[in-house]
Design an enzyme around this catalytic site. Structure first.
Site, PDB file in Angstrom:
ATOM      1  N   GLY A  68     -24.554 -17.985  -7.927  1.00 56.85           N
ATOM      2  CA  GLY A  68     -25.471 -16.844  -7.930  1.00 56.85           C
ATOM      3  C   GLY A  68     -25.404 -15.987  -6.678  1.00 56.85           C
ATOM      4  O   GLY A  68     -25.811 -14.824  -6.681  1.00 56.85           O
ATOM      5  N   ASP A 126     -36.716 -20.398  -5.278  1.00 64.25           N
ATOM      6  CA  ASP A 126     -37.678 -20.513  -6.373  1.00 64.25           C
ATOM      7  C   ASP A 126     -38.573 -21.717  -6.070  1.00 64.25           C
ATOM      8  O   ASP A 126     -39.456 -21.613  -5.218  1.00 64.25           O
ATOM      9  CB  ASP A 126     -36.913 -20.644  -7.702  1.00 64.25           C
ATOM     10  CG  ASP A 126     -37.791 -20.367  -8.915  1.00 64.25           C
ATOM     11  OD1 ASP A 126     -38.985 -20.659  -8.847  1.00 64.25           O
ATOM     12  OD2 ASP A 126     -37.292 -19.866  -9.927  1.00 64.25           O
ATOM     13  N   THR A 127     -38.316 -22.876  -6.670  1.00 63.95           N
ATOM     14  CA  THR A 127     -39.127 -24.049  -6.300  1.00 63.95           C
ATOM     15  C   THR A 127     -38.810 -24.498  -4.872  1.00 63.95           C
ATOM     16  O   THR A 127     -39.617 -25.173  -4.243  1.00 63.95           O
ATOM     17  CB  THR A 127     -38.840 -25.242  -7.234  1.00 63.95           C
ATOM     18  OG1 THR A 127     -37.477 -25.653  -7.046  1.00 63.95           O
ATOM     19  CG2 THR A 127     -39.075 -24.886  -8.687  1.00 63.95           C
ATOM     20  N   GLY A 128     -37.625 -24.170  -4.392  1.00 71.19           N
ATOM     21  CA  GLY A 128     -37.205 -24.580  -3.054  1.00 71.19           C
ATOM     22  C   GLY A 128     -36.505 -25.924  -3.031  1.00 71.19           C
ATOM     23  O   GLY A 128     -36.016 -26.356  -1.990  1.00 71.19           O
ATOM     24  N   LEU A 131     -32.599 -25.774  -1.974  1.00 69.28           N
ATOM     25  CA  LEU A 131     -32.359 -25.539  -0.546  1.00 69.28           C
ATOM     26  C   LEU A 131     -32.886 -26.683   0.305  1.00 69.28           C
ATOM     27  O   LEU A 131     -32.291 -27.029   1.322  1.00 69.28           O
ATOM     28  CB  LEU A 131     -32.994 -24.219  -0.124  1.00 69.28           C
ATOM     29  CG  LEU A 131     -32.087 -23.008  -0.314  1.00 69.28           C
ATOM     30  CD1 LEU A 131     -32.853 -21.721  -0.062  1.00 69.28           C
ATOM     31  CD2 LEU A 131     -30.873 -23.086   0.613  1.00 69.28           C
ATOM     32  N   ASP A 182     -27.736 -14.979 -12.989  1.00 74.09           N
ATOM     33  CA  ASP A 182     -27.414 -14.958 -14.423  1.00 74.09           C
ATOM     34  C   ASP A 182     -28.478 -15.639 -15.260  1.00 74.09           C
ATOM     35  O   ASP A 182     -29.284 -16.427 -14.763  1.00 74.09           O
ATOM     36  CB  ASP A 182     -26.100 -15.717 -14.672  1.00 74.09           C
ATOM     37  CG  ASP A 182     -26.297 -17.227 -14.560  1.00 74.09           C
ATOM     38  OD1 ASP A 182     -26.789 -17.680 -13.511  1.00 74.09           O
ATOM     39  OD2 ASP A 182     -26.008 -17.948 -15.533  1.00 74.09           O
TER      40      ASP A 182
HETATM   41  P1  XMP Z   1     -34.886 -23.658  -6.783  1.00 77.60           P
HETATM   42  O1  XMP Z   1     -35.437 -22.965  -5.556  1.00 77.60           O
HETATM   43  O2  XMP Z   1     -35.919 -23.756  -7.885  1.00 77.60           O
HETATM   44  O3  XMP Z   1     -33.745 -22.726  -7.367  1.00 77.60           O
HETATM   45  O4  XMP Z   1     -34.309 -25.006  -6.453  1.00 77.60           O
HETATM   46  C1  XMP Z   1     -32.448 -23.206  -7.604  1.00 77.60           C
HETATM   47  C2  XMP Z   1     -31.506 -22.199  -8.134  1.00 77.60           C
HETATM   48  O5  XMP Z   1     -31.905 -21.870  -9.462  1.00 77.60           O
HETATM   49  C3  XMP Z   1     -31.530 -20.571  -9.735  1.00 77.60           C
HETATM   50  N1  XMP Z   1     -32.716 -19.777 -10.060  1.00 77.60           N
HETATM   51  C4  XMP Z   1     -32.687 -18.632 -10.740  1.00 77.60           C
HETATM   52  N2  XMP Z   1     -31.651 -17.977 -11.288  1.00 77.60           N
HETATM   53  N3  XMP Z   1     -33.128 -16.303 -12.027  1.00 77.60           N
HETATM   54  C5  XMP Z   1     -31.884 -16.801 -11.927  1.00 77.60           C
HETATM   55  O6  XMP Z   1     -30.934 -16.175 -12.423  1.00 77.60           O
HETATM   56  C6  XMP Z   1     -34.239 -16.903 -11.516  1.00 77.60           C
HETATM   57  O7  XMP Z   1     -35.357 -16.381 -11.630  1.00 77.60           O
HETATM   58  C7  XMP Z   1     -33.994 -18.140 -10.834  1.00 77.60           C
HETATM   59  N4  XMP Z   1     -34.798 -19.018 -10.212  1.00 77.60           N
HETATM   60  C8  XMP Z   1     -33.983 -20.020  -9.745  1.00 77.60           C
HETATM   61  C9  XMP Z   1     -30.854 -19.998  -8.487  1.00 77.60           C
HETATM   62  O8  XMP Z   1     -29.447 -20.144  -8.569  1.00 77.60           O
HETATM   63  C10 XMP Z   1     -31.411 -20.870  -7.387  1.00 77.60           C
HETATM   64  O9  XMP Z   1     -30.568 -20.892  -6.269  1.00 77.60           O
END
Ligand code: XMP
Length: 201
Positions: A68, A126-128, A131, A182
């Site tokens: 992404g 997003d949820t974190g 990372l 995506d």
């Molecule tokens: P978290 O912070 O939840 O996010 O561990 C992990 C990865 O999930 C993908 N992600 C998204 N991709 N739209 C997207 O296309 C979204 O709203 C979204 N939220 C999370 C993204 O690759 C992120 O790094």
């Protein structure tokens, strides 16, 4: 030693919903355009200038989380005016896992980052969980410093303690696509960040 986070010095632009309607051909899947190409370009130039000011005299390794981040990374690094090495990491989403899950990283990566200043670049916080897991693992390799740069920070309550140092925009809690992000491998190539229609996912 790197002091103070840029986020503290910087006001991160908030993005509202329904900023502008999508092009006609995308109306079936896209609810609205949240961040257009020129706004993205201007903000990323600001981020690159800050990163350059913070890192220009350091040995830096940029670690990008694929896929992404590809489009953001390509634009961001062209605004960074100092030498750095790029490494990439492919991690699957941790949304279903626990915050303690430890992602596998390439075997040679710890050696490459030990004693270096690491800048982790990701598309969206997003949820974190992703990372948090990645940075925990990278810190075990004892980099000189580790900072996080994300293009988008979703405004949601988080159970994991993760504070990015460089943030492009704060976005609402909707599923976003475009500019590298995506949905089922679609929409990565859009030149803007958009809200996916709720009835699409
Ligand atoms: P978290 O912070 O939840 O996010 O561990 C992990 C990865 O999930 C993908 N992600 C998204 N991709 N739209 C997207 O296309 C979204 O709203 C979204 N939220 C999370 C993204 O690759 C992120 O790094």
């Amino acid at each position: 030693m790197i002091r103070g986070t840029s986020e503290a010095r910087d006001r991160v632009p908030p993005v509202g919903r329904r900023t502008s309607p999508p092009p006609e051909a995308l109306r079936g899947e896209i609810a609205s355009v949240l961040i257009g190409p020129s706004r993205l370009r201007r903000r990323i130039a600001q981020m690159g200038a800050r990163i350059t000011a913070d890192y220009s005299d350091k040995e830096v390794v940029v670690i990008a989380l694929l896929n992404g981040t590809l489009v953001f990374l390509a634009d961001l690094i062209r605004t960074m005016d100092f030498p750095f090495r790029i490494e990439t990491l492919r991690v699957s989403s941790y949304s279903g896992g626990t915050p303690d899950s430890s992602p596998r990283i390439r075997e040679d990566l710890p050696r490459r980052i030990r004693g270096r200043h690491v800048l982790v670049v990701d598309d969206i916080l997003d949820t974190g969980r992703t990372l948090a897991a990645v940075t925990r693992r990278l810190r075990q390799a004892r980099p000189a410093s580790l900072r996080i740069c994300v293009l988008l920070d979703k405004t949601i309550p988080r159970s994991v303690d993760i504070r990015p140092d460089y943030v492009g925009f704060r976005v609402p809690d909707v599923f976003v696509v475009g500019y590298g992000l995506d949905f089922a491998e679609r929409h990565r190539n859009l030149p803007f960040v958009a809200e996916l229609r709720a009835d699409t996912h």
